[in-house]
Design an enzyme around this catalytic site. Structure first.
Site: not given
Ligand code: CAA
Length: 382
Positions: A129, A365
């Site tokens: 977003e 991604e």
């Molecule tokens: N598989 C399963 N569960 C997962 C996971 C995974 N890979 N990664 C995290 N989780 C779970 C964790 O276990 C945790 O669960 P609990 O609360 O039950 O313990 C929960 O999710 C939260 O995880 P984090 O504490 O790691 O979350 P965070 O907020 O600290 O960080 C982040 C997360 C990695 C920064 C995440 O926000 C992220 O990946 N950000 C990038 C987003 C992204 O990739 N956007 C791209 C969109 S798509 C695109 O660009 C192109 C398109 O058009 C397709």
């Protein structure tokens, strides 16, 4: 046991993708990139679909090719040698959120739409977003329960295939106070009332792939279109990203890096005096480094896919591969540009396109810095 010999089936898909890339994608890739064809390349996408190269990960019962991640990655690399954006579009159509969390009714209703032989739909994964990119947990699109329905409101941006796709997986929060535990995935059909599409982005690279924003204004969908339970959405999105990053970024990145190497080698061979080139370490060492990096990234892609195909945790491998393969492609394209000099800076070789395309691999991604964050957290916690 470790083996590097491809199975007959993997060879078949590699060869099919290679032939398609050479015969169908390469001749039009530059035209699409230069905007000489204003229309979205539906004819190419339809041919890709006819060959089973569009929805490779969708089971055959729904019209897909039923390939595992490893075979899909092998085929995507070949497609990406010809065009990163087309390969990326194919990777998105494996439609992993539905595969991960969809129930039988949802799969039966929506997967055949994206795989339709005559009129293939495309798939959308909508998380980002305007104020929630890397921090995906802070999305503000809302989903309000209303009897047996949900009403969705919000805006999504930088969404691949937006406006073209038939089916949208939209992540929204059912309760902002719950943070990521409120995030939920929903299936939104393209014709849903209140779904409107915004600006098509004029991108630096990946110009064969459409990127646009969309708005949801009181979009009402039945409760049966919710993916999993309320609050499952963040995990579903992260699980999908584990796979998408390896396919869309890394397999595609290996293809772009390989294309840069192959074009550089072709250039020096075409120059004629290959023996003289062999004595130029400033050239040959770069070629050796590029080739080694492509090989290493490919092995990381294959290992990540193999692990996830076995049902083993793939997050660490996916994250390591994401930044390694993305950086590798940027570096390989840059080295090819340096080696070929003016020849590569013009349109005689597609190297200037690889440079532009490869940059996206470090951004989408999840940026490569997000990938490093995820990997380093796991390394330190492990
Ligand atoms: N598989 C399963 N569960 C997962 C996971 C995974 N890979 N990664 C995290 N989780 C779970 C964790 O276990 C945790 O669960 P609990 O609360 O039950 O313990 C929960 O999710 C939260 O995880 P984090 O504490 O790691 O979350 P965070 O907020 O600290 O960080 C982040 C997360 C990695 C920064 C995440 O926000 C992220 O990946 N950000 C990038 C987003 C992204 O990739 N956007 C791209 C969109 S798509 C695109 O660009 C192109 C398109 O058009 C397709």
């Amino acid at each position: 046991m470790i083996g590097f010999e491809l199975s007959e089936d993997q060879q078949k898909w590699r060869d099919k993708a290679k032939a398609f890339a050479e015969n169908e994608i390469k001749p039009v890739s530059w035209k699409i990139d230069k905007g000489l064809t204003q229309e979205y390349p539906w004819p190419l996408i339809k041919k890709l679909n006819e060959q089973g190269l569009l929805s490779m990960g969708v089971p055959e019962t729904y019209g897909g090719s039923g390939l595992d991640l490893l075979t899909t990655a092998i085929a995507l690399e070949e497609l990406a040698v010809a065009d990163g954006g087309i390969s990326f579009t194919s990777s998105l159509n494996s439609f992993n959120s539905l595969m991960i969390a969809g129930n039988d009714d949802q799969k039966a209703e929506f997967l055949p739409l994206v795989c339709d032989k005559d009129n293939p739909g495309l798939a959308v994964f909508a998380l980002t977003e305007p104020n929630a990119g890397s921090d995906a947990g802070s999305i503000t699109t809302t989903a309000r329960a209303d009897g047996q329905a949900y009403v969705l409101n919000g805006e999504k941006c930088f969404i691949s295939n937006a406006g073209l796709a038939s089916v949208y997986i939209v992540f929204a929060t059912v309760d902002r106070a719950k943070g990521i535990k409120g995030i939920t995935g929903f299936i939104v059909p393209k014709d849903a009332e209140g779904l409107t599409f915004g600006k098509i982005e004029d991108k630096m690279g990946f110009r064969s792939s459409r990127t646009a924003s969309f708005n949801l204004e009181d979009v009402t969908i039945p409760e049966s279109y919710r993916l999993g339970k309320e609050g499952d959405g963040f995990k579903i999105a992260m699980q999908e990203l584990d796979m998408l990053r390896v396919l869309s970024c890394c397999a595609v990145g290996v293809g772009i890096g390989r294309a840069a190497c192959e074009d550089a080698v072709r250039f020096f061979k075409e120059q004629g005096n290959i023996k003289a080139v062999m004595n130029q370490q400033a050239i040959t060492f770069d070629l050796a480094d590029m080739t080694a990096a492509v090989e290493a990234a490919r092995l990381m892609v294959w290992k990540s896919c193999w692990k996830m195909d076995q049902g083993l945790p793939g997050t660490l491998d996916s994250s390591l591969t994401k930044f390694f393969a993305g950086d590798m492609a940027v570096e390989a394209a840059g080295k090819a540009l340096r080696l070929l000099g003016h020849h590569a800076y013009t349109e005689s070789y597609p190297i200037e396109k690889y440079v532009r395309d490869a940059k996206l691999l470090q951004i989408y991604e999840g940026t490569n810095q997000v990938a490093r964050l995820v990997a380093s957290r796991m390394i330190l916690a492990g």
